[in-house]
Design a protein around this motif. Structure first.
Motif, PDB file in Angstrom:
ATOM      1  N   ASP A 197       0.820  -1.210   0.000  1.00 37.99           N
ATOM      2  CA  ASP A 197       0.000   0.000   0.000  1.00 37.99           C
ATOM      3  C   ASP A 197       0.858   1.266   0.000  1.00 37.99           C
ATOM      4  O   ASP A 197       0.526   2.250  -0.663  1.00 37.99           O
ATOM      5  CB  ASP A 197      -0.954  -0.006   1.199  1.00 37.99           C
ATOM      6  CG  ASP A 197      -0.251  -0.243   2.522  1.00 37.99           C
ATOM      7  OD1 ASP A 197       0.947  -0.582   2.520  1.00 37.99           O
ATOM      8  OD2 ASP A 197      -0.909  -0.097   3.571  1.00 37.99           O
ATOM      9  N   GLU A 198       1.992   1.261   0.724  1.00 39.47           N
ATOM     10  CA  GLU A 198       2.896   2.408   0.717  1.00 39.47           C
ATOM     11  C   GLU A 198       3.602   2.540  -0.632  1.00 39.47           C
ATOM     12  O   GLU A 198       3.758   3.644  -1.165  1.00 39.47           O
ATOM     13  CB  GLU A 198       3.945   2.256   1.809  1.00 39.47           C
ATOM     14  CG  GLU A 198       3.396   2.146   3.221  1.00 39.47           C
ATOM     15  CD  GLU A 198       4.490   1.767   4.186  1.00 39.47           C
ATOM     16  OE1 GLU A 198       5.266   2.650   4.564  1.00 39.47           O
ATOM     17  OE2 GLU A 198       4.580   0.573   4.529  1.00 39.47           O
ATOM     18  N   PHE A 199       4.033   1.428  -1.149  1.00 41.16           N
ATOM     19  CA  PHE A 199       4.751   1.396  -2.421  1.00 41.16           C
ATOM     20  C   PHE A 199       3.935   2.047  -3.536  1.00 41.16           C
ATOM     21  O   PHE A 199       4.487   2.681  -4.445  1.00 41.16           O
ATOM     22  CB  PHE A 199       5.057  -0.074  -2.751  1.00 41.16           C
ATOM     23  CG  PHE A 199       5.267  -0.393  -4.198  1.00 41.16           C
ATOM     24  CD1 PHE A 199       6.501  -0.213  -4.795  1.00 41.16           C
ATOM     25  CD2 PHE A 199       4.231  -0.899  -4.974  1.00 41.16           C
ATOM     26  CE1 PHE A 199       6.704  -0.534  -6.120  1.00 41.16           C
ATOM     27  CE2 PHE A 199       4.419  -1.216  -6.296  1.00 41.16           C
ATOM     28  CZ  PHE A 199       5.668  -1.030  -6.875  1.00 41.16           C
ATOM     29  N   ASN A 200       2.626   1.931  -3.461  1.00 41.65           N
ATOM     30  CA  ASN A 200       1.758   2.437  -4.514  1.00 41.65           C
ATOM     31  C   ASN A 200       1.921   3.927  -4.740  1.00 41.65           C
ATOM     32  O   ASN A 200       1.680   4.433  -5.838  1.00 41.65           O
ATOM     33  CB  ASN A 200       0.297   2.117  -4.167  1.00 41.65           C
ATOM     34  CG  ASN A 200      -0.557   1.982  -5.405  1.00 41.65           C
ATOM     35  OD1 ASN A 200      -0.117   1.445  -6.414  1.00 41.65           O
ATOM     36  ND2 ASN A 200      -1.784   2.487  -5.336  1.00 41.65           N
ATOM     37  N   SER A 201       2.347   4.661  -3.708  1.00 47.73           N
ATOM     38  CA  SER A 201       2.444   6.120  -3.818  1.00 47.73           C
ATOM     39  C   SER A 201       3.805   6.593  -4.320  1.00 47.73           C
ATOM     40  O   SER A 201       3.994   7.777  -4.593  1.00 47.73           O
ATOM     41  CB  SER A 201       2.175   6.756  -2.449  1.00 47.73           C
ATOM     42  OG  SER A 201       3.172   6.366  -1.515  1.00 47.73           O
ATOM     43  N   PHE A 202       4.772   5.677  -4.492  1.00 49.01           N
ATOM     44  CA  PHE A 202       6.128   6.082  -4.853  1.00 49.01           C
ATOM     45  C   PHE A 202       6.263   6.528  -6.304  1.00 49.01           C
ATOM     46  O   PHE A 202       7.239   7.185  -6.655  1.00 49.01           O
ATOM     47  CB  PHE A 202       7.116   4.931  -4.607  1.00 49.01           C
ATOM     48  CG  PHE A 202       7.276   4.535  -3.166  1.00 49.01           C
ATOM     49  CD1 PHE A 202       6.796   5.343  -2.148  1.00 49.01           C
ATOM     50  CD2 PHE A 202       7.913   3.349  -2.826  1.00 49.01           C
ATOM     51  CE1 PHE A 202       6.938   4.970  -0.822  1.00 49.01           C
ATOM     52  CE2 PHE A 202       8.068   2.982  -1.502  1.00 49.01           C
ATOM     53  CZ  PHE A 202       7.574   3.799  -0.492  1.00 49.01           C
ATOM     54  N   TYR A 203       5.329   6.146  -7.160  1.00 48.74           N
ATOM     55  CA  TYR A 203       5.517   6.321  -8.599  1.00 48.74           C
ATOM     56  C   TYR A 203       4.533   7.328  -9.220  1.00 48.74           C
ATOM     57  O   TYR A 203       4.289   7.285 -10.415  1.00 48.74           O
ATOM     58  CB  TYR A 203       5.376   4.962  -9.296  1.00 48.74           C
ATOM     59  CG  TYR A 203       6.497   4.017  -8.966  1.00 48.74           C
ATOM     60  CD1 TYR A 203       7.621   3.929  -9.778  1.00 48.74           C
ATOM     61  CD2 TYR A 203       6.454   3.222  -7.831  1.00 48.74           C
ATOM     62  CE1 TYR A 203       8.661   3.064  -9.479  1.00 48.74           C
ATOM     63  CE2 TYR A 203       7.494   2.355  -7.521  1.00 48.74           C
ATOM     64  CZ  TYR A 203       8.588   2.280  -8.350  1.00 48.74           C
ATOM     65  OH  TYR A 203       9.622   1.429  -8.038  1.00 48.74           O
ATOM     66  N   ARG A 204       4.022   8.224  -8.435  1.00 56.04           N
ATOM     67  CA  ARG A 204       3.007   9.155  -8.945  1.00 56.04           C
ATOM     68  C   ARG A 204       3.568  10.131  -9.964  1.00 56.04           C
ATOM     69  O   ARG A 204       2.840  10.637 -10.813  1.00 56.04           O
ATOM     70  CB  ARG A 204       2.374   9.907  -7.779  1.00 56.04           C
ATOM     71  CG  ARG A 204       1.470   9.019  -6.928  1.00 56.04           C
ATOM     72  CD  ARG A 204       0.948   9.736  -5.710  1.00 56.04           C
ATOM     73  NE  ARG A 204       0.072   8.873  -4.910  1.00 56.04           N
ATOM     74  CZ  ARG A 204      -0.346   9.163  -3.689  1.00 56.04           C
ATOM     75  NH1 ARG A 204       0.024  10.310  -3.117  1.00 56.04           N
ATOM     76  NH2 ARG A 204      -1.137   8.335  -3.037  1.00 56.04           N
ATOM     77  N   THR A 205       4.849  10.461  -9.882  1.00 55.63           N
ATOM     78  CA  THR A 205       5.436  11.438 -10.800  1.00 55.63           C
ATOM     79  C   THR A 205       6.211  10.800 -11.946  1.00 55.63           C
ATOM     80  O   THR A 205       6.828  11.499 -12.744  1.00 55.63           O
ATOM     81  CB  THR A 205       6.382  12.376 -10.021  1.00 55.63           C
ATOM     82  OG1 THR A 205       7.444  11.603  -9.440  1.00 55.63           O
ATOM     83  CG2 THR A 205       5.634  13.117  -8.923  1.00 55.63           C
ATOM     84  N   ILE A 206       6.172   9.477 -12.047  1.00 53.62           N
ATOM     85  CA  ILE A 206       6.917   8.774 -13.098  1.00 53.62           C
ATOM     86  C   ILE A 206       6.048   8.660 -14.349  1.00 53.62           C
ATOM     87  O   ILE A 206       4.871   8.289 -14.258  1.00 53.62           O
ATOM     88  CB  ILE A 206       7.327   7.363 -12.622  1.00 53.62           C
ATOM     89  CG1 ILE A 206       8.099   7.447 -11.308  1.00 53.62           C
ATOM     90  CG2 ILE A 206       8.158   6.666 -13.693  1.00 53.62           C
ATOM     91  CD1 ILE A 206       9.357   8.255 -11.377  1.00 53.62           C
ATOM     92  N   PRO A 207       6.585   8.994 -15.541  1.00 54.62           N
ATOM     93  CA  PRO A 207       5.787   8.860 -16.770  1.00 54.62           C
ATOM     94  C   PRO A 207       5.357   7.420 -17.001  1.00 54.62           C
ATOM     95  O   PRO A 207       6.094   6.490 -16.687  1.00 54.62           O
ATOM     96  CB  PRO A 207       6.737   9.349 -17.869  1.00 54.62           C
ATOM     97  CG  PRO A 207       8.113   9.235 -17.285  1.00 54.62           C
ATOM     98  CD  PRO A 207       7.949   9.476 -15.818  1.00 54.62           C
ATOM     99  N   GLU A 208       4.181   7.259 -17.569  1.00 50.56           N
ATOM    100  CA  GLU A 208       3.635   5.914 -17.745  1.00 50.56           C
ATOM    101  C   GLU A 208       4.307   5.128 -18.867  1.00 50.56           C
ATOM    102  O   GLU A 208       4.215   3.907 -18.904  1.00 50.56           O
ATOM    103  CB  GLU A 208       2.124   5.994 -17.987  1.00 50.56           C
ATOM    104  CG  GLU A 208       1.337   6.414 -16.752  1.00 50.56           C
ATOM    105  CD  GLU A 208      -0.163   6.298 -16.962  1.00 50.56           C
ATOM    106  OE1 GLU A 208      -0.579   6.119 -18.130  1.00 50.56           O
ATOM    107  OE2 GLU A 208      -0.908   6.384 -15.976  1.00 50.56           O
TER     108      GLU A 208
END
Length: 593
Positions: A236-247
């Motif tokens: 659940d924490e890991f899910n928030s680490f990639y919000r700014t990474i291009p898809e």
């Protein structure tokens, strides 16, 4: 590719049949080249970026422990398990950025799991577990999964990295956990809060939706750690680490190619005298004892070639050689090392109050490892995908026939599918494949225990008594633009003959790290009173490691057994639903005598 028999029965081809046959072959050849180009980034396209999550069994370890881990690789665009990369890499480094281990794992629909034994050579201190795919390297180390790991090694005198100073405060690990046993559509429960030693416990996992039921999860049940260590990162924490990474990312602008079809082995073919790259030539890869590794690659305009190894293998050494010209040399391009200089580490500190717990843990681990032979893990056997299709393989087990002294005599007397030609005074062995003028004058592939033998005459005097079997692939075939008139696969009894025949020069050998094997981990069964009362000690701190849990129904019950240890034990379930929603659940129970 799936092989086809390119002989048109036994009838002679008409001009019209010949034209059609050539057109079919040209279409197949172009299809192979087009598919290869897409993998090598030679078409203008983008593919989704990826992220990797790792569920670890523990973040504090001692010599004698195993670090168990489960990898989940997801696409960033859909959050589903990735169908892109076929290999994930897991590494452990210390605070000096020294590599403790480098694991390569072949992914099965985005999933893989492995383990690492903590031995007495590792110093007390702080470490980092890192996981990534090759495609992720284009965005840098900052997007790699990173989990802090600490090791306490009481067998070494140097403990300065973890010993408390006057400025440090130490707290014994308490039960002040966040209650993570809250997920709307998945419930985790045990049949009791208290158990006795060596008793059966039942873990009930309930899924409320199909999305949850079709998900992928891993489960760890272990004793509470003796001191506050690095917090394990939950899904659940890991899910928030990639919000700014291009898809997604462009293949043309990427330094690192995605391993879409397996592990990539890259290199160049050079002219031996001028050292200039050679384009549009072919390279053959083969390996001792690994017929499944045999393959051919072509060089591009820059003289580069790319092999895709599509499945796990056991050999560390492969043979690479140019196919078209003996004046060419092969150079393998080593994969670029990661720069971990900016990584920050957790700071574990301990003091003398933990002496008794550390001593007990060390003694228990020594006893457990002394009895490891009667508590073995098992390797999950994966049936390899054979390069040569069984449909066209004819097998000759030589123990079923009269033994002749040499391989040449054996072919003449026992194997009608192989003919012997004299070319420039040397023997050449040719498979009798269906008549086809495109292949009739071409060579047959010969593999001795997986290694390519291009000078067939070297095998003429091979002692046939050392040969276990000969398999003949009786179909013409094409491999990456190279045409062959069948194949001869020789398997000796102990593979010593293949290594004694000089079929390649030393500069064409390349070392690969063997991928991690999938395991099924040991778990005792104390339902039988005899087993429950046996004299073999059971000092398992890790009661269960179940890396590949999936639902067989809406309710699943998992039985496990407590050990001889008392205390508080933690249940941790991590993973993702089918649609990619993260799941992190924890629960606890107590074991008392």
């Amino acid at each position: 590719m799936k092989f086809q028999n390119f002989g048109l029965n036994k009838n002679k081809m008409t001009k019209n049949q010949m034209f059609k046959h050539k057109a079919i072959l040209l279409f197949i050849f172009c299809s192979i080249i087009a598919a290869t180009n897409s993998v090598l980034g030679q078409t203008e396209t983008t593919i989704p970026n990826e992220r990797t999550y790792v569920h670890t069994s523990a973040t504090l370890l001692f010599p004698g422990d195993y670090l168990y881990y489960k990898c989940y690789v997801q696409r960033l665009d859909t959050k589903n398990l990735s169908n892109l990369s076929k290999v994930v890499y897991v590494e452990l480094i210390n605070e000096e950025q020294e590599l403790i281990f480098h694991h390569k794992l072949f992914l099965d629909k985005g999933l893989a799991h492995g383990d690492f034994f903590i031995n007495q050579s590792l110093s007390s201190g702080n470490y980092k577990l890192i996981a990534y795919t090759q495609w992720m390297k284009n965005l840098g180390v900052s997007i790699f999964f990173q989990q802090d790991i600490s090791i306490i090694n009481p067998y070494t005198n140097d403990q300065k990295e973890i010993l408390k100073t006057d400025a440090d405060t130490i707290a014994e690990n308490s039960m002040a956990y966040d209650n993570k046993n809250k997920f709307e559509f998945l419930k985790l429960s045990v049949d009791s809060d208290n158990y006795s030693t060596r008793s059966m416990a039942s873990l009930l996992i309930e899924a409320a939706t199909d999305d949850v039921k079709k998900g992928s999860y891993s489960i760890s049940i272990k004793q509470k750690q003796p001191t506050e260590a690095a917090r394990s990162i939950g899904a659940d924490e890991f899910n928030s680490f990639y919000r700014t990474i291009p898809e997604e990312n462009s293949l043309l602008n990427s330094s690192f190619l995605p391993e879409l079809r397996g592990e990539l082995v890259m290199g160049k073919v050079l002219d031996k005298e001028t050292l200039k790259p050679i384009k549009n030539t072919r390279v053959i890869l083969s390996a001792l004892g690994q017929e499944t590794l045999y393959t051919v690659a072509s060089t591009n305009e820059q003289g580069k070639f790319y092999f895709n190894i599509a499945q796990p293998y056991d050999q560390t050494s492969v043979s690479l050689r140019p196919l078209d010209n003996s004046n060419h040399s092969v150079k393998v391009m080593d994969k670029e090392k990661n720069d971990y200089s900016k990584i920050e580490f957790f700071n574990l500190k301990i003091d003398s109050t933990l002496r008794t717990k550390i001593l007990d843990k060390s003694i228990h681990n020594q006893i457990e490892n002394a009895f490891s032979a009667v508590k073995p893990d098992s390797i999950s056997i994966q049936k390899p995908k054979l390069f040569f299709d069984d449909e066209y393989l004819v097998t000759y087990n030589l123990s079923d026939y009269t033994r002749f002294p040499t391989f040449r005599q054996t072919v003449q007397e026992v194997i009608p599918d192989i003919g012997i030609k004299r070319i420039n005074g040397e023997d050449s062995y040719s498979v009798r494949t269906p008549d086809n003028v495109l292949f009739n004058a071409l060579p047959s592939v010969m593999l001795l225990d997986g290694l390519l033998i291009d000078e067939h005459s070297k095998l003429g005097q091979l002692d046939a008594r050392e040969i276990e079997k000969v398999q003949v692939f009786t179909s013409n075939f094409i491999n990456n633009g190279a045409y062959y008139k069948g194949a001869i696969l020789i398997e000796t009894k102990d593979m010593k003959d293949a290594t004694s025949i000089k079929t390649y020069s030393d500069d064409l050998r390349h070392t690969l790290s063997v991928p991690q094997k999938r395991k099924k981990y040991f778990s005792p069964n104390y339902t039988n009173e005899t087993e429950k009362n046996n004299s073999i000690p059971d000092f398992r701190y890790q009661l269960l490691w179940y890396p590949d849990f999936s639902f067989s129904g809406k309710k699943n019950e998992i039985e496990f057994f407590t050990s001889d240890l008392q205390g508080i034990f933690e249940i941790s379930l991590e993973g993702f639903t089918y649609s990619g929603k993260p799941v992190s659940l924890k629960s606890w129970f107590t074991v008392m005598d």
